[in-house]
Motif scaffolding. Structure first.
Motif: not given
Length: 239
Positions: A153-169
């Motif tokens: 819908v046109g929102v320039s979203a970036c990913l944030l996600s836990p990767v196991g105990p780590a954080l991916a940003l």
């Protein structure tokens, strides 16, 4: 005793080095690892640098959607917002709390929304135009299932996600979500991610398959970071 005196006394007390026992889902079921206060402080410094890349600065406002059991990375993000002197509000990431997300978004007019979930978006969609709501928000960091919904819908979203105990940003380059390479070793095998404790991590974690479909990119990102970048299968698509 006055509150200030109580806080002063509390700071003088000995504290255990252990901050969290982190439980996370892996390919073989739930796993655990420990998180020390020193590790949490380094995680906070890393998250601060990543959010600064997105332009967060003193005087701005942010909305964080997170759940209590996510404290192992949520605490680092909150610490980063405080370090950046960004005013923030917190809503639950579960869909039943979507109204609080809506109210905070309307009242705070945040520069950044961090941790948007697909469940929250589903709840909001019943009474709002998701694209209209978030297209004007300069920084939107969303969870894996929410990213394609927002980008559609046109929102320039970036990913944030836990990767196991780590954080991916993900950085503004949107070339994959960075993981702190000084603290974690991440990779992929047969199309699925694994994670292990890095050399700086006090708490041991052997190589652990996560059962998450994706791949890992190495090498210097356009933002200048040398951290590995995670591309999750459900978000790794043209937008």
């Amino acid at each position: 005793m006055a509150r200030a005196d109580t806080l002063t006394r509390a700071r003088e007390l000995d504290r255990p080095e252990l901050a969290y026992v982190v439980r996370f889902l892996a390919a073989g079921g739930t796993r655990e690892t420990e998180l020390t206060r020193a590790e949490l402080a380094r995680d906070t410094d890393w998250a601060t640098a990543r959010l600064r890349q997105h332009g967060l600065a003193p005087g701005q406002r942010a909305l964080l959607t997170a759940s209590g059991f996510e404290g192992f990375w949520g605490h680092a993000v909150i610490g980063a917002l405080r370090a950046l002197k960004v005013t923030y509000g917190i809503a639950e990431a579960m869909g039943w709390d979507h109204r609080r997300t809506s109210v905070f978004h309307r009242e705070l007019r945040p520069h950044a929304v961090i941790g948007l979930s697909a469940e929250t978006l589903e709840g909001l969609a019943g009474g709002a135009d998701i694209g209209e709501m978030f297209r004007a928000t300069p920084v939107v960091l969303a969870r894996p299932a929410a990213v394609p919904v927002l980008r559609a819908v046109g929102v320039s979203a970036c990913l944030l996600s836990p990767v196991g105990p780590a954080l991916a940003l993900e950085c503004p380059e949107r070339g994959g979500a960075h993981v702190n390479g000084a603290e974690w070793r991440v990779g992929d095998r047969d199309g699925e991610l694994f994670v292990a404790a890095g050399e700086q991590r006090t708490s041991p974690l052997p190589e652990t398959p996560l059962g998450i479909a994706g791949r890992v990119l190495s090498g210097r990102c356009g933002c200048g970071s040398e951290d590995p970048r995670v591309l999750l299968a459900e978000t790794d698509r043209p937008s």
